[in-house]
Design a protein around this motif. Structure first.
Motif, PDB file in Angstrom:
ATOM      1  N   GLY A  62       0.820  -1.205   0.000  1.00  0.00           N
ATOM      2  CA  GLY A  62       0.000   0.000   0.000  1.00  0.00           C
ATOM      3  C   GLY A  62       0.848   1.246   0.000  1.00  0.00           C
ATOM      4  O   GLY A  62       1.909   1.305   0.624  1.00  0.00           O
TER       5      GLY A  62
ATOM      6  N   LYS B 163       0.824   5.350   0.921  1.00  0.00           N
ATOM      7  CA  LYS B 163       0.129   6.146   1.930  1.00  0.00           C
ATOM      8  C   LYS B 163      -0.949   7.060   1.354  1.00  0.00           C
ATOM      9  O   LYS B 163      -1.763   7.590   2.099  1.00  0.00           O
ATOM     10  CB  LYS B 163       1.128   6.958   2.742  1.00  0.00           C
ATOM     11  N   THR B 164      -0.970   7.245   0.060  1.00  0.00           N
ATOM     12  CA  THR B 164      -2.034   8.030  -0.550  1.00  0.00           C
ATOM     13  C   THR B 164      -3.364   7.293  -0.521  1.00  0.00           C
ATOM     14  O   THR B 164      -4.411   7.883  -0.806  1.00  0.00           O
ATOM     15  CB  THR B 164      -1.675   8.367  -2.005  1.00  0.00           C
ATOM     16  N   GLY B 165      -3.344   5.974  -0.190  1.00  0.00           N
ATOM     17  CA  GLY B 165      -4.571   5.212  -0.073  1.00  0.00           C
ATOM     18  C   GLY B 165      -4.737   4.120  -1.101  1.00  0.00           C
ATOM     19  O   GLY B 165      -5.741   3.415  -1.097  1.00  0.00           O
ATOM     20  N   SER B 166      -3.781   3.938  -1.971  1.00  0.00           N
ATOM     21  CA  SER B 166      -3.897   2.906  -3.001  1.00  0.00           C
ATOM     22  C   SER B 166      -3.327   1.578  -2.497  1.00  0.00           C
ATOM     23  O   SER B 166      -2.388   1.544  -1.706  1.00  0.00           O
ATOM     24  CB  SER B 166      -3.172   3.330  -4.279  1.00  0.00           C
TER      25      SER B 166
ATOM     26  N   LYS C 207      -1.873  -2.067  -4.141  1.00  0.00           N
ATOM     27  CA  LYS C 207      -1.368  -2.556  -5.416  1.00  0.00           C
ATOM     28  C   LYS C 207      -0.850  -3.977  -5.289  1.00  0.00           C
ATOM     29  O   LYS C 207      -0.502  -4.451  -4.199  1.00  0.00           O
ATOM     30  CB  LYS C 207      -0.265  -1.630  -5.935  1.00  0.00           C
TER      31      LYS C 207
ATOM     32  N   ILE D  69      -6.881  -1.128  -5.648  1.00  0.00           N
ATOM     33  CA  ILE D  69      -7.800  -0.178  -5.008  1.00  0.00           C
ATOM     34  C   ILE D  69      -7.154   1.201  -5.049  1.00  0.00           C
ATOM     35  O   ILE D  69      -6.002   1.364  -4.645  1.00  0.00           O
ATOM     36  CB  ILE D  69      -8.104  -0.591  -3.559  1.00  0.00           C
ATOM     37  N   ASP D  70      -7.911   2.173  -5.518  1.00  0.00           N
ATOM     38  CA  ASP D  70      -7.360   3.510  -5.699  1.00  0.00           C
ATOM     39  C   ASP D  70      -7.458   4.356  -4.440  1.00  0.00           C
ATOM     40  O   ASP D  70      -6.603   5.190  -4.176  1.00  0.00           O
ATOM     41  CB  ASP D  70      -8.092   4.213  -6.862  1.00  0.00           C
ATOM     42  N   ASN D  71      -8.505   4.144  -3.634  1.00  0.00           N
ATOM     43  CA  ASN D  71      -8.727   5.008  -2.478  1.00  0.00           C
ATOM     44  C   ASN D  71      -9.254   4.173  -1.317  1.00  0.00           C
ATOM     45  O   ASN D  71     -10.460   3.978  -1.171  1.00  0.00           O
ATOM     46  CB  ASN D  71      -9.721   6.122  -2.843  1.00  0.00           C
ATOM     47  N   PHE D  72      -8.344   3.687  -0.494  1.00  0.00           N
ATOM     48  CA  PHE D  72      -8.709   2.864   0.664  1.00  0.00           C
ATOM     49  C   PHE D  72      -8.687   3.746   1.905  1.00  0.00           C
ATOM     50  O   PHE D  72      -7.623   4.155   2.381  1.00  0.00           O
ATOM     51  CB  PHE D  72      -7.732   1.696   0.811  1.00  0.00           C
ATOM     52  N   ASN D  73      -9.883   4.056   2.449  1.00  0.00           N
ATOM     53  CA  ASN D  73     -10.006   5.029   3.538  1.00  0.00           C
ATOM     54  C   ASN D  73     -10.042   4.369   4.911  1.00  0.00           C
ATOM     55  O   ASN D  73     -10.937   4.638   5.718  1.00  0.00           O
ATOM     56  CB  ASN D  73     -11.261   5.897   3.333  1.00  0.00           C
TER      57      ASN D  73
ATOM     58  N   SER E 199      -7.256   2.856   8.178  1.00  0.00           N
ATOM     59  CA  SER E 199      -5.896   2.978   8.692  1.00  0.00           C
ATOM     60  C   SER E 199      -5.414   1.663   9.285  1.00  0.00           C
ATOM     61  O   SER E 199      -6.208   0.755   9.559  1.00  0.00           O
ATOM     62  CB  SER E 199      -5.825   4.073   9.756  1.00  0.00           C
TER      63      SER E 199
END
Length: 475
Positions: free
Chosen positions: A162, A164-167, A169, A180-184, A186
């Motif tokens: 992962g 840290k921008t939330g993706s 890979k 996943i492009d935006n995993f919100n 933590s």
């Protein structure tokens, strides 16, 4: 010419023949004159092969030259392509007096391999496929950005990581796929791959929340399923989750209950129940081995799933928080500070096993008969054959360091370990001195994996850039 001269010449030839023939026969049969011993001694030979080939061989500081025109048999070595007679690798060097010799394998652009070789009479000492590493490995940044987690699969063929921008890979076959492009969420952790490495379970927390959620990630299409929304009981404290052998089902430990759940239909079936709390389990056919906590005591037990009323055996563990370690060959327990090795006991009437506590924190998959493990400063090997286990001293230290060990990988005949932001290659050779090579040093190396023979992936910071890097260490 006079008859006297003919007689003299014939006599001279006979004398020369009588004097030199024994020496020629001795040489032809592998004998050589030892000046120190002042006698003829049976010689040995040395066979050396390297990867890559074409490396120079240096013995006691003297480079070995090819003997292509002096030795008739060198023609056959070159004809069949197996080795040269003297010269560069692969090579065979004959007529070496018995004793110890310092061997160096040298090739431009590669680090020098060194070893002490013992030559014995009438025997060939062999060094097969000596591995040479680049002096300057090829570094490439394959994804830039601070990596928040790094999860290699058991086979190391896949790496989920992962940014840290939330993706999230997937790195597979040196190619990166965005899952996943935006995993919100933590603090993602606790990764569990299924047996086919097609799906992944992991936990994470909602932003600002303390409780964790469980997720199921499909590695083929990037589909993410919140299991905690589908199965609310996963939000309870002390829950443990694993894949079942049938990929349609999950196994969930809820306090003292083991539940088999169809995550698509939500159908649940209780398959095992214990007194106290079920901390971890392993299922093998109709038998289950568990770690169970009752009040302040921790037990390692084995049951039959068809007759679960009485344990096949029950052993009380010293210390707490043990779980099973994933291992293809052995049953292992760990609490983060020590490892318990479980072996069958042929003298036990109720299958009660032998227990060995090892001074290690993590294991490295090695072989069916040897277990490699390490702690903060040592890498050790345990000989896991049944007869060896009867002698608890059947362990050897591979290496001992002055700086903390942060990770160990094994590939072929070499260990790669991470210590103080350095990746180092160490030869696994318990019979003699080990070659050790510094492969790479960076400002920061957090973690690494060696999925194939010539590539290492690591996360860290190099030349002011953070990200995921590949390091080509050999051809």
């Amino acid at each position: 010419m006079s008859s006297k001269f003919h007689l003299f010449f014939l006599t001279l030839c006979i004398v020369i023949f009588v004097i030199f023939t024994p020496f020629i026969l001795l040489y032809a049969n592998g004998y050589k004159y030892d000046r120190e011993e002042k006698t003829f001694i049976k010689t040995g030979s040395l066979f050396i092969d390297s990867f890559p080939t074409g490396a120079s061989v240096i013995i006691n500081g003297q480079a070995q030259e090819g003997r292509y025109w002096l030795d008739f048999f060198s023609f056959f070595w070159r004809l069949f392509g197996s080795a040269t007679y003297g010269g560069n690798t692969p090579t065979i060097i004959n007529d070496i007096l018995p004793g110890k010799y310092q061997i160096e394998i040298v090739k431009q652009g590669f680090q020098v391999w060194r070893k002490e070789a013992t030559i014995l009479p009438n025997l060939t000492t062999r060094f097969k496929k000596i591995q040479l590493f680049f002096e300057e490995p090829e570094l490439q940044i394959i994804d830039q950005g601070e990596v928040s987690f790094f999860w290699p699969s058991p086979s190391k063929k896949k790496i989920i990581y992962g940014i840290k921008t939330g993706s999230i890979k997937l790195l597979e076959n040196n190619e990166i796929n965005l899952l996943i492009d935006n995993f919100n969420f933590s603090d993602p952790k606790d990764p569990i791959y299924d047996s086919d490495e097609k799906r992944l379970i992991f936990s994470a927390k909602s932003i600002g929340e303390k409780s964790k959620e469980y997720f199921l990630l499909d590695l083929k299409n990037g589909h993410l399923l919140n299991l905690s929304e589908l199965i609310p009981s996963l939000r309870r404290e002390g829950v443990k989750i694993k894949f079942d052998k049938d990929p349609q089902y999950l196994l969930i430990g809820l306090k003292g209950l083991l539940v088999r759940t169809d995550f698509s239909s939500k159908l649940r079936e209780a398959i095992f129940k214990v007194n106290g709390e079920l901390k971890d389990w392993l299922i093998n056919g109709n038998e289950i081995e568990i770690i169970r906590q009752e009040k302040n005591d921790l037990f390692f037990e084995k049951f039959s799933l068809t007759k679960p009323d009485q344990p096949i055996f029950s052993l009380k563990l010293k210390g707490g928080n043990y779980v099973f370690l994933s291992s293809p060959y052995f049953i292992l327990l760990s609490n983060g500070e020590s490892i318990i090795f479980v072996a069958s006991n042929p003298s036990s009437s109720n299958e009660e096993p032998l227990i060995f506590e090892l001074g290690g924190k993590k294991i490295v998959p090695f072989s069916k008969e040897e277990l490699l493990y390490f702690n903060d400063y040592e890498i050790q090997i345990l000989y896991a054959k049944q007869e060896a286990l009867l002698s608890p001293w059947q362990r050897e230290i591979i290496t001992r360091l002055s700086e903390p060990l942060e990770g160990v990988e094994f590939y072929g005949d070499w260990l790669y370990y991470l210590s103080s932001n350095k990746i180092i290659a160490l030869e696994v050779d318990l019979s003699s001195s080990k070659n050790q090579h510094l492969l790479f040093k960076a400002k920061e190396i957090k973690d690494f994996v060696a999925p194939i023979s010539n590539i290492i992936y690591f996360i860290g910071q190099v030349n002011g850039k953070s990200g995921l890097f590949s390091l080509k260490i050999k051809p």
